[in-house]
Design a protein around this motif. Structure first.
Motif, PDB file in Angstrom:
ATOM      1  N   ARG A 168       0.834  -1.197   0.000  1.00 39.64           N
ATOM      2  CA  ARG A 168       0.000   0.000   0.000  1.00 39.64           C
ATOM      3  C   ARG A 168       0.874   1.254   0.000  1.00 39.64           C
ATOM      4  O   ARG A 168       1.762   1.398   0.827  1.00 39.64           O
ATOM      5  CB  ARG A 168      -0.914   0.026   1.217  1.00 39.64           C
TER       6      ARG A 168
ATOM      7  N   LYS B  52       0.503   5.384   0.167  1.00 39.13           N
ATOM      8  CA  LYS B  52      -0.461   6.435   0.460  1.00 39.13           C
ATOM      9  C   LYS B  52      -0.295   7.597  -0.519  1.00 39.13           C
ATOM     10  O   LYS B  52       0.824   8.010  -0.816  1.00 39.13           O
ATOM     11  CB  LYS B  52      -0.254   6.947   1.891  1.00 39.13           C
TER      12      LYS B  52
ATOM     13  N   GLY C 151      -3.770   4.656  10.209  1.00 39.50           N
ATOM     14  CA  GLY C 151      -4.358   5.567   9.231  1.00 39.50           C
ATOM     15  C   GLY C 151      -5.632   6.259   9.660  1.00 39.50           C
ATOM     16  O   GLY C 151      -6.159   6.063  10.759  1.00 39.50           O
TER      17      GLY C 151
ATOM     18  N   ILE D  41     -10.883  13.522   1.279  1.00 42.07           N
ATOM     19  CA  ILE D  41     -10.352  12.445   0.460  1.00 42.07           C
ATOM     20  C   ILE D  41      -9.310  13.037  -0.472  1.00 42.07           C
ATOM     21  O   ILE D  41      -9.585  13.993  -1.201  1.00 42.07           O
ATOM     22  CB  ILE D  41     -11.459  11.761  -0.366  1.00 42.07           C
TER      23      ILE D  41
ATOM     24  N   TYR E 197      -6.593  12.459  -3.617  1.00 36.47           N
ATOM     25  CA  TYR E 197      -6.333  11.599  -4.770  1.00 36.47           C
ATOM     26  C   TYR E 197      -5.202  12.226  -5.572  1.00 36.47           C
ATOM     27  O   TYR E 197      -5.163  13.447  -5.763  1.00 36.47           O
ATOM     28  CB  TYR E 197      -7.581  11.468  -5.645  1.00 36.47           C
TER      29      TYR E 197
ATOM     30  N   GLU F  60      -3.501   6.811  -6.791  1.00 35.86           N
ATOM     31  CA  GLU F  60      -3.728   6.462  -5.390  1.00 35.86           C
ATOM     32  C   GLU F  60      -4.719   7.422  -4.748  1.00 35.86           C
ATOM     33  O   GLU F  60      -4.762   8.608  -5.095  1.00 35.86           O
ATOM     34  CB  GLU F  60      -2.394   6.531  -4.611  1.00 35.86           C
TER      35      GLU F  60
ATOM     36  N   ALA G  82      -6.859   8.187  -0.745  1.00 32.95           N
ATOM     37  CA  ALA G  82      -7.005   7.821   0.677  1.00 32.95           C
ATOM     38  C   ALA G  82      -7.580   8.996   1.442  1.00 32.95           C
ATOM     39  O   ALA G  82      -7.482  10.146   1.007  1.00 32.95           O
ATOM     40  CB  ALA G  82      -5.661   7.411   1.278  1.00 32.95           C
TER      41      ALA G  82
END
Length: 393
Positions: free
Chosen positions: A36, A38, A148, A168, A170, A246, A248
């Motif tokens: 993963r 981030k 997280g 969020i 991106y 990505e 998160a």
């Protein structure tokens, strides 16, 4: 297996906590979800490089200028005097931190955290091993939740852990174009434009051979991929090869409580410590890991679970005022394009430029220039009250 501390999470926060604990002689393991990466602009200040002994080889770019771009596409270039902003690629930077922790004695486990169980023998971390798929059980005296913004540890173990506000984020990592009038490998572009993000900002951050292009928002229904495509088009980056994509959540407010008063303390994104306004997270995550490790050591040494509160106390003592100032800036200027236009206008001011980057690089408000603070406060009020035209230069 039995440990003094098990750290849930292997990002900069978790790896830092594990490294500090291992160096202090504790038996520590950290649980990492391999693979993963981030989404992150990758900016780190000189203070992080110094405080956490980051070798020069981890920096993929040295940024000398920050460009603020308004909704009307007016650009203000802010030189970074007496220093630079270092850029890292999270894919390699995070792994460097994990490997360093292991080299100093921490045990690295690959898998997914499931839950905590407690019985007469104590606290146990239950996780699913990535290689075998089997549920594994670890005995531990303490747990650090560094998993997280949507932390499972926070939600299930600490009051208020299920109510952290976030945006969020991106981004797309692209192959960097050649230097030009629109792209400078030594300059970070920050785009304050409601068409890109109605409540946060967009960015173009050089990463040496690559570049991070992205945006963030806390508003439901925004098409993050389309907004990033629009940003790439406006920045002349549409034709660049895309390496990876990505997304998160990024928390926006430190939690009021970071521990459960028993055997768990939170750190980093799990505790909500990403800077408002800027969204800066790497430095504060690593500080969060360090203060959590300090609190864990104090708890182990004294046997008093009340020492877990040291993590939040130490963090907020040094950084709480900065977070309050940044929160007030975000609340004041990110509400509309008219406010964003005024914010970029304010960035023309030399005092604003100097104090902003002095504070960024040193991670504290600069108190040695009180007259400059007064001047900035007065100018800030005039902009917010509409006494200064948005086109002010």
């Amino acid at each position: 297996m039995s440990y003094d501390v098990v750290v849930i999470g292997g990002g900069p926060c978790g790896a830092t906590a594990a490294n500090d604990l291992a160096r202090a002689g504790c038996d520590v393991a950290f649980l990492d979800r391999a693979g993963r990466i981030k989404p992150c602009g990758g900016a780190i200040p000189p203070r992080l490089i110094e405080d956490f002994s980051i070798p020069a080889g981890q920096l993929v770019a040295h940024i000398q200028t920050a460009r603020m771009i308004s909704p009307t596409q007016r650009a203000v270039d802010i030189p970074i005097e007496n220093g630079f902003v270092g850029m890292v690629d999270r894919e390699h930077f995070d792994e460097f931190l994990r490997v360093r922790a292991v080299e100093n004695g921490a045990v690295r486990l690959i898998g997914t955290y499931l839950r905590l169980e407690r019985d007469a023998d104590g606290t146990h971390v239950i996780y699913r091993d990535k290689a075998t798929g089997a549920e594994m059980r670890l005995a531990t005296r303490l747990v650090i939740g560094a998993d997280g913004a949507r932390s499972v540890v926070a939600k299930t173990e600490v009051p208020g852990g299920d109510k952290i506000p976030y945006v969020i984020a991106y981004h797309e990592i692209i192959k960097a174009p050649a230097a030009s009038n629109s792209y400078d490998p030594g300059r970070c572009d920050v785009i304050y434009d409601g068409k890109i993000s109605p409540d946060f900002y967009g960015w173009v951050f050089p990463h040496g051979e690559h570049c991070s292009v992205g945006m963030g928002t806390g508003i439901d229904g925004i098409d993050l991929k389309q907004a990033t495509a629009d940003l790439r088009a406006s920045a002349g980056l549409t034709g660049c090869e895309t390496i990876r994509r990505e997304g998160a959540p990024i928390p926006l407010r430190p939690m009021d409580r970071w521990d459960n008063g028993r055997d768990v303390v939170l750190a980093g994104d799990a505790a909500g410590v990403v800077a408002p306004s800027s969204g800066e997270g790497i430095y504060y995550a690593m500080v969060g890991g360090r203060v959590a490790a300090t609190a864990a050591q104090a708890t182990l040494a004294t046997g008093r679970a009340s020492k877990l509160k040291l993590a939040r106390k130490l963090f907020m003592k040094e950084h709480g005022t900065v977070f309050k100032v940044l929160r007030s800036m975000q609340d004041a200027y990110y509400k509309s394009d008219e406010r964003r236009e005024r914010f970029v206008s304010l960035c023309h001011d030399v005092d604003v430029q100097k104090l902003t980057f002095e504070a960024y690089m040193n991670k504290k408000l600069v108190s040695a220039r009180p007259l400059a603070h007064i001047k900035i406060g007065f100018k800030n009020v005039r902009h917010l009250m509409g006494f200064v035209p948005p086109e002010y230069v």
